[in-house]
Write a protein that holds these residues in place. Sequence first.
Motif, mmCIF file in Angstrom:
data_model
loop_
_atom_site.group_PDB
_atom_site.id
_atom_site.type_symbol
_atom_site.label_atom_id
_atom_site.label_comp_id
_atom_site.label_asym_id
_atom_site.label_seq_id
_atom_site.Cartn_x
_atom_site.Cartn_y
_atom_site.Cartn_z
ATOM 1 N N SER A 210 1.071 -0.929 -0.346
ATOM 2 C CA SER A 210 -0.130 -0.263 -0.028
ATOM 3 C C SER A 210 1.196 1.495 0.116
ATOM 4 N N VAL A 211 2.316 0.843 0.126
ATOM 5 C CA VAL A 211 2.896 1.819 0.028
ATOM 6 C C VAL A 211 3.245 2.723 1.317
ATOM 7 N N PHE A 212 2.068 3.710 1.638
ATOM 8 C CA PHE A 212 2.461 4.273 2.594
ATOM 9 C C PHE A 212 1.541 3.260 4.534
ATOM 10 N N GLY A 213 1.486 2.762 5.302
ATOM 11 C CA GLY A 213 0.763 3.025 6.783
ATOM 12 C C GLY A 213 0.669 3.578 7.554
ATOM 13 N N GLY A 214 -0.208 3.598 8.559
ATOM 14 C CA GLY A 214 0.071 3.894 9.612
ATOM 15 C C GLY A 214 0.946 3.400 10.427
ATOM 16 N N LEU A 215 1.507 4.911 11.228
ATOM 17 C CA LEU A 215 2.711 4.336 12.860
ATOM 18 C C LEU A 215 1.699 4.600 13.708
ATOM 19 N N SER A 216 2.095 3.757 14.433
ATOM 20 C CA SER A 216 1.646 3.606 15.426
ATOM 21 C C SER A 216 2.681 3.313 16.912
ATOM 22 N N GLY A 217 2.541 2.858 17.861
ATOM 23 C CA GLY A 217 4.077 2.966 19.602
ATOM 24 C C GLY A 217 4.496 4.080 20.180
ATOM 25 N N PRO A 218 5.535 4.027 20.089
ATOM 26 C CA PRO A 218 5.987 5.273 20.954
ATOM 27 C C PRO A 218 6.897 6.157 20.954
ATOM 28 N N ALA A 219 6.722 5.872 19.505
ATOM 29 C CA ALA A 219 7.199 6.865 18.627
ATOM 30 C C ALA A 219 6.682 8.103 18.460
ATOM 31 N N ILE A 220 4.851 7.648 18.320
ATOM 32 C CA ILE A 220 3.838 9.019 18.062
ATOM 33 C C ILE A 220 3.613 9.307 19.987
ATOM 34 N N LYS A 221 4.113 9.156 20.724
ATOM 35 C CA LYS A 221 3.410 9.127 21.952
ATOM 36 C C LYS A 221 2.887 10.300 21.988
ATOM 37 N N PRO A 222 4.513 11.406 21.457
ATOM 38 C CA PRO A 222 4.851 12.585 22.274
ATOM 39 C C PRO A 222 3.671 14.049 21.246
ATOM 40 N N LEU A 223 3.351 12.965 19.761
ATOM 41 C CA LEU A 223 2.491 13.497 18.990
ATOM 42 C C LEU A 223 1.250 13.829 19.772
ATOM 43 N N ALA A 224 0.791 12.725 19.677
ATOM 44 C CA ALA A 224 -0.653 12.372 20.273
ATOM 45 C C ALA A 224 -1.275 13.190 21.946
ATOM 46 N N LEU A 225 -0.230 12.944 22.233
ATOM 47 C CA LEU A 225 -0.443 14.067 23.011
ATOM 48 C C LEU A 225 0.025 15.445 23.717
ATOM 49 N N ARG A 226 0.396 16.068 22.711
ATOM 50 C CA ARG A 226 0.046 17.375 21.783
ATOM 51 C C ARG A 226 -1.359 17.603 21.162
ATOM 52 N N TRP A 227 -2.154 16.661 20.569
ATOM 53 C CA TRP A 227 -3.324 17.045 20.267
ATOM 54 C C TRP A 227 -4.689 16.438 21.626
ATOM 55 N N VAL A 228 -4.067 15.802 22.340
ATOM 56 C CA VAL A 228 -5.284 15.847 23.441
ATOM 57 C C VAL A 228 -5.172 17.058 24.247
ATOM 58 N N TRP A 229 -3.809 17.294 24.310
ATOM 59 C CA TRP A 229 -3.677 18.675 25.462
ATOM 60 C C TRP A 229 -4.175 19.984 24.897
ATOM 61 N N GLU A 230 -4.424 19.587 23.366
ATOM 62 C CA GLU A 230 -4.784 21.529 22.741
ATOM 63 C C GLU A 230 -6.586 21.069 22.622
ATOM 64 N N ALA A 231 -6.629 19.806 22.466
ATOM 65 C CA ALA A 231 -8.321 19.162 22.310
ATOM 66 C C ALA A 231 -8.750 19.703 24.078
ATOM 67 N N HIS A 232 -8.044 19.477 25.301
ATOM 68 C CA HIS A 232 -8.523 19.741 26.176
ATOM 69 C C HIS A 232 -8.767 20.899 26.596
ATOM 70 N N ALA A 233 -7.126 22.150 25.907
ATOM 71 C CA ALA A 233 -7.941 22.951 26.681
ATOM 72 C C ALA A 233 -8.596 24.284 25.603
ATOM 73 N N ARG A 234 -8.644 23.468 24.181
ATOM 74 C CA ARG A 234 -10.183 24.692 23.903
ATOM 75 C C ARG A 234 -11.226 23.659 23.607
ATOM 76 N N PHE A 235 -11.664 22.795 23.737
ATOM 77 C CA PHE A 235 -13.184 22.263 23.920
ATOM 78 C C PHE A 235 -13.430 21.733 25.133
ATOM 79 N N ARG A 236 -12.380 20.878 26.115
ATOM 80 C CA ARG A 236 -13.134 20.190 27.435
ATOM 81 C C ARG A 236 -13.547 19.787 27.682
#
Lengths: 316, 282
Positions: A210-236
Motif C-alpha cells: 500500500s506504500v504508506f501505512g499508519g505509524l503507531s507505538g512509542p514514536a508517536i506518543k509525544p505527538l498524540a499528547l500534543r493533540w490531547v493537550w490542545e483538545a482539552h484546552a480548547r474544547f473541555r
Amino acid sequence: MSDLTTRLGPLTLRNPVLLASGTAGFGRELAEYLDLAGLGGIIVKGTSPSPWYGNPGPRTVETPSGLINSIGLENPGLRHFLEEDLPWLRTQGATVIVNVVGRTVEEYAAVAEGLAGADGVAALELNISCPNVKAGGIQFGHDPRLAAEVTRAVKAACGRPLFVKLSPNAPDVPAVAEAVLEAGADGLSLINTYLALAIDVARLRPVLPSVFGGLSGPAIKPLALRWVWEAHARFRVPIIGMGGIREWSDAAEFLLAGAQAVAVGTASFTEPRTAAFVVEGLRKWLDERGFATVGEVVGLAHRAIDGEEAVPLGQS
Amino acid sequence: MSLPPPAARPRRAPLALRVAAHEDLGGGLRWLTLAAPDVAAAAEPGQFAHVRCGGGLGPDGALGTRRAYSLADADPDRGTVSLLYRVWGRGSVWLSQRRPGEVLDVLAPLGTPFRLDPHRTPVFVAGGTGVAPFIFLARRARQKGLRPLAFVGARTAAELAGGEFLAAAGAEVAVATDDGTAGFAGTVVDLVVRALEETAAAGGLAGPSPALYACGPHAMMAALAAACAAHGWPLQVSLETPMACGIGICLSCTVPGPRGPGFYRRCCVEGPVFDAREVAWE
C-alpha cells in the motif's frame, strides 16, 4: 485507596484503561493473558456492515520505536460481532466500545443502527481516520463537513455515547474536532496513526504494497499528547487518549494532558498484559500521590502553565 | 450453563527462560537451547516461540515486536526446547550474543502444529533454515513408529543447514544444491518429486504412501504445492509471514486462502502450518 472510576460525559468506566481498536481483536486472544473485566473496557476492531477482507501483505513493518501498519480494517462484519463476539464479551464482564467503520454515510449508519438494539454496547467509537482504506475512513476524517455528516447520522441511528476517533493526518485537525462535536459527538478519541513510509533497500521498493501505512507505538506518543493537550484546552470535552502507551507513566501523561481515559494499542503486541499492568501502575501512582479520583488529575498539567494554582507535589 | 468467573481462569504469560546452551553451527547458524520444562512438555512440532529481542531503538532498548522462531526440538525429559536460527537481522544478531545463564522473555508454544499422518510415510521438504521444525517432527515421527524421509535444499553446500540434526533425530536425509556442490544438482522440489515418482514407478514405497511436510522459501513451497496437487500427495506447509504479535490480535501475518469467508487466516494462530490446498499460492 483511590477511586479509579472515570467519567467521560455520559460514559462511566471502572478505570481509565482501554484496549485500543485494531490491536485487541474482539478480546478472545488477550483474555488468555489478562482479565478483560479488570480493564476500563475494550474498543473492539473496526466493525463494518458486512465482512471486509483487508489488504494484501506484508501488512506491518517495524520502525524505530514504532510499527507501520496497513491492515485495511479486516473484520468479520456486524452480524458476526452481534452473534458471536458481543455475547462472549458479555460473559467476560468486559465493558464494550464498538469501533464503527463504513464506506459511506449509509454504511456507518447501518452499523450504528444494528448496535442500537444490542445489550452490552457501552459506547461507539466512530472511525473516520483509518489511513489504510481508500473509500470510507480517511475521506470523512479529513473533511469537517463530511465528518459532521457521518457523526450526525451515527448519533441519530444510535443514541449511545459517541466518541469520534480523529486522524492526525487531517489538514485541519481542530476544525474536524469542532465539526464533530457540534454534530453531536460526546467526546474525542485522540489519535489514530500517522501516515508513514518504510522502504526495503534490498528490494528497492516500499515495504508495504500500500506504500504508506499508519505509524503507531512509542514514536508517536509525544505527538498524540500534543493533540490531547490542545483538545482539552480548547474544547473541555471527554477524551480517550492513545498513542504509544507502554506503561503507567505514559498513561499518566495522557490524563495530565486532559484525557479521562486512555487506550493501550501496539504495546499489547509485545506484552499482552500491558493494559493490566497500566491499570495497576495508575492505581499505585494515584494512591501514592494522594489523589482520591481520576478526575483530580485530568488536565492537571495545564494548571501549572495556566498559573491557576500550584500542582500538588509529593503528598504521599 | 454458567461459566466460571473470568478471574478464576488460568492465564498465559510470557515466560522467563534461561539459556541452557548456545552453539555456533557455522554458516551463520545458531542452535539455542532454553530451559523450559513446561514448554517442552506441551510443545508440538510445527509450533513456534516468540522471543523478545534487544537491539532496538525503543525506550528500553528492546525491539518493538517479538521475533518468531520454529521449535526445532523439545526434550521433555531434560525440560529443554531448542531453536535453530540464522543470524541476519537486528533481532537475531542480538539473540546470537546471548550466553548460557541469561534469561529471555519468550511466548511459547504458539501456533497450530503439524498433523502427522500415522498411516503414511512422512516426507519432509526443507529449504534453508526450514529444516528447523523437521528435527522435532522427525523425533516425534520415530516415536510413533514412522520412518521419515527428509529432503534438504540450499543454493550451495555451505548453506545446507541442519542435515546432521535431522539424521540424528531419525530421518533418512537427502540433499540438493542449486549449484551441485553437494548432493543432487537442482532444486529440492525436483529431487523429492523425482524420488517419489521413481519409487512409485518401481512399485511404490516399501511402506505406505507418502505424506509431505514442507518449510522453506515461498517459491519452493509454491512449486511443491503444484507438484503435490498434480500427484495427489497430501502436503502441509509451515509458512513464515511478517508477524508482530504472534497471538492473533494484530492481523499482520495473514495468509490468503481460497476466496470466501475466512479468506485470510492468521499465520500465528490458524498457522503456521496449513494444508497446502488452503493457501492461495499466486
